[in-house]
Design a protein around this motif. Structure first.
Motif, short mmCIF file in Angstrom:
data_model
loop_
_atom_site.label_atom_id
_atom_site.label_comp_id
_atom_site.label_asym_id
_atom_site.label_seq_id
_atom_site.Cartn_x
_atom_site.Cartn_y
_atom_site.Cartn_z
N ALA A 209 -2.58 19.14 14.08
CA ALA A 209 -2.97 17.85 15.32
C ALA A 209 -3.86 16.75 14.41
O ALA A 209 -3.27 15.86 14.16
N LEU A 210 -5.09 17.63 14.15
CA LEU A 210 -5.90 16.76 13.05
C LEU A 210 -5.03 16.06 11.94
O LEU A 210 -4.90 14.70 10.80
N GLY A 211 -4.46 16.95 10.81
CA GLY A 211 -3.19 16.97 10.10
C GLY A 211 -2.82 15.47 10.29
O GLY A 211 -2.64 14.45 9.22
N GLY A 212 -2.26 15.41 11.29
CA GLY A 212 -1.40 14.38 12.14
C GLY A 212 -1.93 13.48 12.08
O GLY A 212 -1.13 12.00 11.80
N ALA A 213 -3.35 13.33 13.18
CA ALA A 213 -3.62 11.77 13.05
C ALA A 213 -4.74 11.29 11.69
O ALA A 213 -5.06 10.46 12.23
N ILE A 214 -5.28 12.46 10.71
CA ILE A 214 -5.65 11.85 9.32
C ILE A 214 -4.95 11.47 8.59
O ILE A 214 -5.10 11.06 6.79
N THR A 215 -3.40 11.48 7.89
CA THR A 215 -2.18 11.25 7.28
C THR A 215 -1.86 10.13 7.45
O THR A 215 -1.28 9.88 8.61
N VAL A 216 -2.12 8.97 6.98
CA VAL A 216 -1.28 8.07 6.90
C VAL A 216 -0.66 7.62 5.50
O VAL A 216 -1.83 7.42 4.12
N SER A 217 0.52 7.61 5.43
CA SER A 217 1.16 7.16 3.88
C SER A 217 0.08 5.61 3.32
O SER A 217 -0.49 4.51 4.22
N ASP A 218 0.16 5.80 1.69
CA ASP A 218 -0.39 4.35 1.80
C ASP A 218 0.47 2.65 1.95
O ASP A 218 -0.28 1.87 2.37
N SER A 219 1.72 3.29 2.39
CA SER A 219 2.56 1.91 2.27
C SER A 219 1.97 1.63 3.69
O SER A 219 1.78 0.32 3.53
N ALA A 220 2.22 2.83 4.47
CA ALA A 220 1.68 2.18 6.14
C ALA A 220 0.42 1.55 6.13
O ALA A 220 -0.15 0.57 6.94
N LYS A 221 -0.51 1.96 5.45
CA LYS A 221 -1.88 1.47 5.62
C LYS A 221 -1.66 0.21 4.87
O LYS A 221 -2.42 -1.13 5.52
N SER A 222 -1.16 -0.28 3.71
CA SER A 222 -1.04 -1.24 2.81
C SER A 222 -0.51 -2.43 4.01
O SER A 222 -0.65 -3.72 4.21
N TYR A 223 0.46 -1.97 4.73
CA TYR A 223 0.92 -3.11 5.65
C TYR A 223 0.57 -3.72 6.33
O TYR A 223 0.23 -4.60 6.79
N VAL A 224 -0.29 -2.22 7.08
CA VAL A 224 -1.12 -2.47 8.76
C VAL A 224 -2.05 -3.93 7.87
O VAL A 224 -2.30 -4.69 8.59
N THR A 225 -3.37 -3.02 6.41
CA THR A 225 -3.86 -4.46 5.65
C THR A 225 -3.53 -5.69 6.15
O THR A 225 -4.16 -6.51 6.43
N ASP A 226 -2.28 -5.89 5.18
CA ASP A 226 -1.38 -7.25 5.01
C ASP A 226 -1.54 -7.20 6.49
O ASP A 226 -1.99 -9.49 6.77
N TRP A 227 -1.24 -6.93 7.34
CA TRP A 227 -0.79 -7.33 8.86
C TRP A 227 -2.33 -8.82 9.08
O TRP A 227 -1.81 -9.60 9.76
N LEU A 228 -2.89 -6.83 8.72
CA LEU A 228 -4.00 -7.63 9.91
C LEU A 228 -4.83 -8.95 9.24
O LEU A 228 -5.97 -9.73 9.24
N GLN A 229 -4.85 -8.82 7.91
CA GLN A 229 -5.41 -10.30 6.60
C GLN A 229 -4.40 -11.37 7.41
O GLN A 229 -5.35 -12.91 7.79
N ALA A 230 -3.40 -11.24 7.01
CA ALA A 230 -2.58 -12.57 7.51
C ALA A 230 -2.73 -13.11 9.18
O ALA A 230 -2.86 -13.75 9.70
N ASP A 231 -2.73 -11.93 10.21
CA ASP A 231 -2.72 -12.16 11.56
C ASP A 231 -3.62 -12.73 11.95
O ASP A 231 -4.26 -13.74 13.61
N PHE A 232 -5.31 -11.75 11.93
CA PHE A 232 -5.86 -12.48 12.29
C PHE A 232 -7.72 -12.25 11.48
O PHE A 232 -8.30 -12.03 11.97
N GLY A 233 -6.93 -12.57 9.99
CA GLY A 233 -7.68 -12.73 9.75
C GLY A 233 -8.73 -11.90 8.63
O GLY A 233 -10.01 -12.75 8.60
N VAL A 234 -9.01 -10.46 9.16
CA VAL A 234 -9.72 -9.23 8.76
C VAL A 234 -9.75 -8.91 7.46
O VAL A 234 -8.44 -8.54 6.78
N SER A 235 -10.73 -8.64 6.97
CA SER A 235 -10.14 -8.97 5.71
C SER A 235 -11.86 -7.30 4.98
O SER A 235 -12.37 -7.03 5.98
#
Lengths: 362, 675
Positions: free
Chosen positions: A334-360
């Protein structure tokens, strides 16, 4: 009267135990020992409830019936406690730590304050939860299993913070093409629910247990309309209906039925990755790095015994919801699933947080 | 409303549940534990509830409720001891009690102040219970009327109490409140998590300063130091008299004030999100405004004790409404209470609307257990007060080390960090200077307490109002200009005007002489400098996180402006003006010891703790203090020190708390309690 005596004796016993606690544990017998279970949140949150539920059960089922005390170390949204735990090494097998989704997300998003590494720790038990999004009565009438009729509306949502668990509903609504205005800085989901009830917020989400407790009466009165659950994770990795709410469609179903929302591609992959990190194995109990196998086994045995209790399904359903509890190797998986996020998913969320919430996050 | 039809039978069932010998026994146990814990400043309901939490699992619900309610109910009663006897605000509920309670103790009227306070507490608790019995049935829609603009206005109303506590110079009072608010903004911004006046390199400040530390630092430490310097007992009268009867007479003479303040307590307590932090100040402000002869306030006016104490127990009852009906805890202890409810029995008690529908009998049990616990607690406290009040007759040099030990331990519990002690010492220093130069410490504390609610609700209201106004003008005005908001605005403005007009007569901290320009000027420059730093710091917050910057920008600007006005005034006025108040003038004959010499003792404890850990440092500190400063014999010194250490270890082990470790502990593992 037995309980009363226990309570009075508690003071004296605690004093004695405190002295005994400093002695090293030999083999894996915990009689007369005190296990300290550190929770990186305040006494008031869901993790506190989770730990307080398990603590007396561990004490009952562990070899030697040790005392289990829950200690709270809140700070920086659990980062403080997790950083502290990273610095702990095995000494006597009497230290346990409990992480939550709010510990996982900053780790996944590369928050600069994170100085901990999940892979170093030894998981012994993991348990999950689910979440349900719901609408106000008026807009609820427009909901037909798709978000098509909701697209022209403006919704107001009380948000605890862009990088918190709230990013799951926020991203889901965004993918459905809904216009949601986020009121940032809400103290907890309870406050968000109160904003919904008083009409300030017009859309909300709650985790399963508080939905059952506090939103179900609103649904019965016709003041709230359930929209979708985040679903549950089947063993093949698919998202299926949440067993606690079999009658409510999942976000996946709603998304499939809604024009312009896709259950494939980068947005979906990112949402699913963060859902898996945040909900199906939301709360995990850890032992520090370097804990010898016999100690780990003692904990695993205790948690297995708890899970095997004849009344476990009943008492845990009431307090934690109907979700699986993973022990030992299952917890590791279960831990494996919880802490494995692909780089593309991570960068998608990072970009979205930056664009919609201004979170850097850099 | 069929709920009213159910109410009477439910009330009957509740009394049947309560009036069982076992239930009363558990209630007594809870009350005794609550009193024992509440006496210690900084350890309130949270510590007590955490202690009994492990025993709640599967316990018969009514027994568990009796135990927990008994404990929660009496904490605001017993923390009065610390407020009155030592000038230490035991918890946020008894901050205002310090203002007049402690001067009464100094005048040798400790027992009278205590019993007046306890009688008021008892009465407040019972008024609260009566009110709740009816109100809880109709509370839900009323609580829901309080949206962000209403909550903002309630916070603003609380803040307007600064007016009456501002002291002789209004601008100084406003500046003190501004300073308190700026100190409260230190740490992670609530919206975008942008850091304000802190850095990731100093993780301690990221979470901001805790109320326990600021409260103890700003009120308790200056008093302890001042008393130590004079080297006599707290009370300047040799005998205490049997004042407890007089205190009850005082309460009876002011019963209408007590009723009004109880109602203030229970209504403000009902409003979710504010909890108890403002109740006592609002009650104090009301007390001052409704008293004809205001000259006694701050010097030991008994009404100043009766008002806040009537409100703070009533508040506990009011706080049950959001807790039980919405599952929104009004305070930390209420949050644990919710968690503990679900552990009781087979989990049949769950907070939320069901408490009214299915569990009205339990809801009423909680309300009346609370009232009953108040009665039991008050009787015990009044019985004890004559004895405990004797502490004010003991030479303070023998009391101070223990008090300091307990304060340091309590401060450490808030963050489990050695930095807690550094913060306590720093805030204490600020408190000493504010006291010396006659800056309103209550104003500072009100600012500190209310900064977060004001910022949060202002931001919520602003965001939502923006969305509403974009929908339509009407929707926007409906939202921000509700009848409750308009009423509160009027009350707040009146309160500020009346308050400022009266503030000159109220010397919340006694007379202060004037003379000499330099020292007051330096302190003013330092405060203005800090505000300027806060202003620049907020200015540097990047634009995407602007919401985190607005509040400190506004407050810092106002504070700097006040500072500038005061600086100009200081240039123009002679040094005998009240602007240059300085307690160090004309006081030298009273003080046997200098300020810095006395402070050195505590700085020493801090330094030793960072090297050797708390318990070893404490041992050295106690031994040397009793021997060198108090001049005791070696036998007495050893006995007193051993008692102090033993007591500390007992408390820590019962509550399962750790002590601050020092450098030594990072090199070697020592057995508890040393390591």
């Amino acid at each position: 009267m037995k309980k009363l005596t226990r309570l009075v004796l508690g003071a004296g016993v605690a004093a004695g135990l405190a002295a005994a606690a400093s002695l090293p544990a030999t083999a894996a017998d915990f009689s007369g020992k005190t296990i300290e279970w550190t929770i990186p949140f305040s006494e008031t949150g869901g993790s506190a409830k989770w730990a307080n539920f398990f603590a007396p059960l561990i004490s009952e089922h562990m070899e030697g019936n040790p005392t289990v005390v829950v200690k709270f170390m809140p700070g920086a949204g659990s980062t403080k406690g997790a950083n502290w735990f990273q610095g702990q090494s095995h000494t006597d097998g009497l230290t346990m730590f409990g992480s939550s989704g709010s510990t996982q997300f900053p780790y996944l998003l590369g928050d600069p304050r994170v100085r901990y590494e999940y892979k170093d720790w030894i998981p012994v038990m993991a348990s999950g939860t689910g979440g349900v999004a719901y609408l106000n009565a008026e807009d609820g009438k427009l909901f037909d299993g798709t978000a098509n009729n909701l697209k022209g509306k403006t919704f107001i949502y009380g948000n605890q913070g862009a990088t918190r668990l709230d990013l799951i509903p926020a991203l889901a609504w965004k993918m459905l093409g809904m216009k949601v205005e986020h009121v940032m800085g809400i103290k907890g989901r309870g406050d968000g629910r109160k904003m919904f009830e008083s009409g300030e917020a017009t859309i909300d989400y709650q985790t399963s247990s508080s939905f059952l407790k506090s939103v179900t009466p609103l649904v019965e009165e016709g003041k709230a309309v359930p929209m979708m659950t985040w679903g549950a994770l089947a063993s093949n990795g698919d998202i299926v209906r949440d067993p606690t709410f079999p009658e409510i469609p999942t976000f996946k179903e709603v998304c499939d039925a809604t024009d312009g929302c896709e259950t494939s591609g980068p947005a979906w992959d990112a949402w699913k990755a963060f859902f898996i990190a945040g909900f199906p194995s939301q709360k995990i109990a850890f032992l520090p790095a370097g804990t010898p196998q016999d100690v780990v086994d003692a904990y695993v045995k205790a948690f297995n015994a708890i899970a095997a209790r004849s009344d476990f399904a009943e008492i845990s359903a009431k307090r934690l919801g109907k979700y699986p509890m993973y022990v030992g190797d299952d917890a590791q998986a279960a831990l494996g699933g919880a802490i494995t996020v692909s780089d593309s998913a991570k960068s998608y969320v990072t970009d979205w947080l930056q664009a919609d919430f201004g979170v850097s996050l850099n | 409303m069929d709920i009213f039809v159910d109410a009477l039978p439910a009330l009957g069932q509740a009394w049947q549940l309560i009036l069982q010998p076992m239930v009363i026994g558990y209630l007594m146990l809870g009350v005794v534990m609550g009193l024992a814990i509440g006496i210690f400043p900084g350890l309130g309901g949270i510590a007590g509830l955490s202690l009994v939490l492990p025993f709640m699992f599967g316990l018969d619900p009514i027994l568990g409720l009796a135990l927990m309610v008994g404990m929660v109910a009496v904490v605001p009663t017993s923390d009065t001891f610390a407020s009155v006897l030592m000038g230490i605000p035991g918890s946020s509920a008894s901050q205002a009690t310090v203002l007049d309670g402690f001067p009464m103790a100094k005048k040798g009227m400790a027992a009278r102040a205590l019993s007046a306070a306890f009688a008021s507490s008892l009465f407040g608790g019972i008024v609260g219970a009566f009110f709740l019995t009816f109100f809880i049935l109709i509370a839900r829609p009323i609580v829901l009327m309080f949206q962000s603009p209403e909550l903002l206005m309630v916070s603003a109303f609380g803040l307007s109490m600064v007016g009456i506590l501002a002291g002789r110079i209004a601008i100084k009072g406003i500046m003190a409140a501004g300073l308190g608010m700026l100190v409260a903004t230190i740490g992670e911004g609530p919206f975008n998590g942008e850091l304000r006046m802190s850095s990731y390199d100093y993780p301690y400040l990221i979470d901001g300063l805790k109320l326990v530390i600021v409260g103890l630092g700003i009120f308790a430490i200056p008093e302890i130091i001042a008393l130590l310097r004079q080297d006599k007992a707290i009370s300047d009268k040799a005998s205490l008299g049997s004042g407890w009867y007089e205190g009850i007479k005082d309460w009876w003479a002011n019963k209408w004030l007590s009723i009004r303040c109880s109602l203030i307590g229970v209504t403000v307590g009902v409003i979710p999100g504010l909890g108890g932090s403002v109740v006592d100040w609002i009650a104090y402000g009301h007390t001052v405004q409704t008293t004809k002869d205001k000259s006694g306030f701050g010097k030991g006016e008994v009404r100043g004790v009766i008002g806040p104490e009537s409100s703070n127990n009533a508040k506990e009852g009011g706080g049950l409404v959001p807790t039980l009906l919405f599952g929104i805890p009004g305070s930390g202890s209420m949050a644990i209470f919710i968690g503990a409810l679900s552990l009781l029995g087979s989990g049949e008690l769950e907070v939320g609307q069901v408490m009214l529908k299915n569990n009205l009998n339990y809801t009423y049990s909680i309300v009346w257990l609370l009232a009953l616990a108040n009665v039991l607690g008050t009787i015990l406290c009044i019985a004890l007060s004559t004895y405990i009040a004797k502490i004010t007759n003991i030479r303070f040099a023998l009391v101070a080390p223990f008090v300091f030990m307990i304060i340091a331990f309590a401060a450490f519990q808030s963050g489990q960090n050695l930095m807690d002690l550094v913060a306590l010492f720093s805030i204490g220093l600020l408190g000493i200077l504010m006291r010396r130069f006659d800056w309103s410490r209550p104003a500072f504390l009100i600012g500190f307490v209310l900064a977060n609610p004001v910022e949060n609700y202002a931001n919520n209201a602003n965001q939502i109002a923006g969305i509403r106004f974009r929908q339509s003008l009407e929707a926007g005005f409906d939202y921000i200009a509700s009848p409750i908001v308009l009423t509160l605005i009027v009350i707040t403005i009146l309160s500020v005007i009346v308050g400022l007009r009266q503030a000159k007569n109220i010397l919340a901290e006694g007379e202060v002489p004037s003379g000499g320009k330099r020292a007051p000027l330096i302190f003013l420059l330092a405060v203005t400098g800090f505000a300027l730093y806060a202003l620049i710091d907020a200015w540097l917050i990047p634009s995407y996180a602007f919401v985190d910057a607005i509040f400190p920008l506004v407050i810092a600007s106002v504070t700097v402006l006040c500072g500038a006005i005061l600086l100009v005034q200081m240039r123009l006025k002679p040094e005998t003006d009240i602007l240059f108040a300085d307690r160090e003038k004309n006081l030298s004959e009273e003080n046997r010891y200098g300020l810095w010499v006395t402070l050195r003792w505590f700085a020493g404890l801090l330094l030793l703790t960072s090297l050797l850990g708390f318990i070893l440092a404490l041992a050295l500190f106690l031994l040397s203090f009793f021997r060198l400063r108090a001049g005791l014999s070696w036998v007495q010194t050893t006995l007193y020190s051993a008692a102090g250490i033993g007591f500390m270890c007992f408390m820590a082990s019962v509550l399962n708390r750790d002590f601050p470790p020092g450098l030594l502990q990072s090199y070697m593992t020592l057995p508890w309690p040393l390591g």
